[in-house]
Design an enzyme around this catalytic site. Structure first.
Site: not given
Ligand code: NAD
Length: 483
Positions: A177-178, A240
């Protein structure tokens, strides 16, 4: 002050889908920057593996093109690009067949870190995992990296987890999950757990509410088919925003180690109350101009939301009664992501009411200009007597650490280096992902069953009016969305 770059161990990193959009835009430029910084050992190798009929030279041309497109000219000296390209290799492979696998197996070296980045559609994960074992590419210490979307509901996420766990241990699986790779997000943990100042205030006694906003200016351009099956809840909130909420709301872990941190995050997700329909506002961008509205772009009478605002409650002692407001959407006024902790008013104002209403706010900006600001109240300078103003105590990293500090590797490059180091702290664990879907599914089901139509909002606005009402009805308001 220039931060230290600690080289990682030598590695072979295979990028399945190495010719794809994500590889070209994020993974390869990120690896180049780590190479340039000296973090990627020169004898490491990046092996592109995809369907295209290319050889090493052909793939190096693809990589060079990606660097030219996604890295500023001044930031990629010709000699460094040349050296980086020497580390690049290619195997034409079919994830679902046998082509290319013996070649890949032969290419991989013993005695170096081995990682496989699954930058392909999730429907290929199972086939890749099987073949990695069949062709003896996978060893006990190898790692696999998988991308979002991780399922589209609890059932599909469970199935995906099972497919991966049939072949790999949980400690080999890195679910990206950047958002977790952003410098500020880690700084949020440093600020919370490295200072004595904030933690005593981090609870229902002192926090009035929390706002998390992830605003985009882009629409679904070219991804309408994919997006329409997803919507803002699946595409942004379940992963996110949920991860950001966890980092704010979690208890201090006993150690900064992957499972200790992820155990605490999981407890937050499990403590989320079901959300009342009246606490959710869904929106869809609209326009009078032909071709601009979401409905024109998907070409159907879709009820998928491109905006969502909601009020959540974390039901535990720390957060009882403190609302967490989440908001995300496309085609909004500005591209801006921020977490704001809004503290309560001082219990008694010795200055009287006429001096105004002042609140401390800790804001954590994820983009643009990553940084942390604490708004504090001071006396307005000058001879005008005791007048109060709010000023920011700005912890902008560049200012604090100097312009040359290696402070802002992009999320992807940081996360890839963590994979090589074998550190899973910033990656989602399988049970976390499943818990997030278990909370998300009933909400999506309920509005799908009711056939709720999202409220239209103008492109370039802050979302539907009802989102503002969600706050106003409780005497609060959203922070401005500004770049
Ligand atoms: P893409 O369509 O641009 O590229 C797909 C790649 O997969 C190509 O290199 C192709 O050759 C390869 N491929 C397809 N079928 C194959 C097969 N049978 N055998 C071997 N290789 C095969 O896709 P993308 O946009 O790069 O996305 C890759 C993954 O990353 C997807 O799961 C996507 O959801 C995810 N993702 C992408 C982005 C993004 O910004 N592009 C962002 C987040 C997540």
């Amino acid at each position: 002050m220039v931060s230290r770059v600690i080289p990682v161990d030598t590695f072979d990193l295979v990028i399945f889908g190495g010719t794809g959009d994500l590889a070209r835009r994020k993974i390869l430029p990120g690896l180049f920057r780590r190479f340039q910084s000296g973090q990627m050992p020169e004898d490491s190798r990046i092996i592109g593996a995809a369907r295209a009929d290319l050889d090493d030279a052909g793939y190096r041309a693809v990589v060079k093109g990606a660097l030219e497109e996604f890295i500023e000219k001044g930031d990629r000296p010709t000699n460094v690009v040349k050296e980086f390209l020497e580390a690049i290799h290619y195997v034409q492979i079919d994830a679902t067949g046998s082509a290319g696998w013996p070649e890949l197996s032969k290419l991989l070296r013993a005695g170096v870190v081995r990682a496989f980045y699954f930058s392909v559609a999730p429907s290929l994960f199972g086939a890749l995992a099987e073949r990695l074992h069949e062709y003896k590419c996978a060893g006990e210490s190898c790692r696999i990296v998988v991308e979002k979307p991780f399922g589209r509901d609890l059932e599909s996420a469970r199935a995906l987890n099972k497919t991966l766990r049939d072949h790999f241990d949980e400690n080999q699986i890195y679910r990206i999950d950047h958002y977790l790779g952003k410098e500020t997000v880690q700084n949020l943990m440093a600020v919370r757990f490295g200072n004595v100042l904030f933690e005593p205030l981090w609870n229902a006694q002192y926090v009035d509410h929390v706002q998390i906003t992830v605003a985009e200016t882009v629409g679904v351009n070219g991804r309408a088919d994919y997006y329409d099956k997803s919507g803002a809840m699946r595409d942004m909130v379940q992963n996110h925003l949920m991860q950001l909420l966890c980092l704010i709301a979690m208890e201090p872990p006993s150690r900064f180690d992957p499972d200790a941190v992820r155990d605490e995050k999981l407890k937050v997700i499990r403590a989320l109350e079901p959300v009342e329909p009246s606490d959710i506002v869904r929106g869809q961008y609209a326009s009078e101009k032909k071709g601009e509205s979401y409905l024109d772009q998907v070409g159907s009478d879709s009820i998928t939301e491109t905006f969502i605002a909601m009020k959540l409650q974390v039901s535990n002692w720390r957060w009882a009664g403190v609302p967490f407001y989440l908001r995300t959407g496309k085609c909004l006024k500005a591209r801006a992501s921020e977490i704001a902790i809004v503290f309560k008013d001082a219990p008694h104002s010795i200055f009287g009411q006429e001096l105004g209403h002042h609140r401390n706010i800790l804001s954590i900006r994820l983009q643009p200009n990553e940084g942390i600001t604490l708004r504090v109240t001071i006396k307005e300078p000058g001879p005008g007597g005791m007048r109060l103003v709010d000023v920011p105590l700005d912890m902008s990293f560049k200012d604090a650490l100097g312009p040359d500090a290696d402070v802002a590797p992009e999320a992807y490059e940081r996360l890839i280096m963590d994979v090589i180091r074998g550190n899973q702290t910033l990656f989602m664990r399988g049970d976390e992902v499943e818990a997030a879907w278990a909370w998300t599914d009933p909400l999506i089901e309920s509005w799908t069953e009711r056939g709720d139509r999202p409220k239209p909002y103008d492109i370039g606005s802050t979302g539907p009016e009802d989102a503002a009402v969600l706050m106003h009805r409780e005497g609060r308001r959203w922070r401005e969305i500004k770049a």
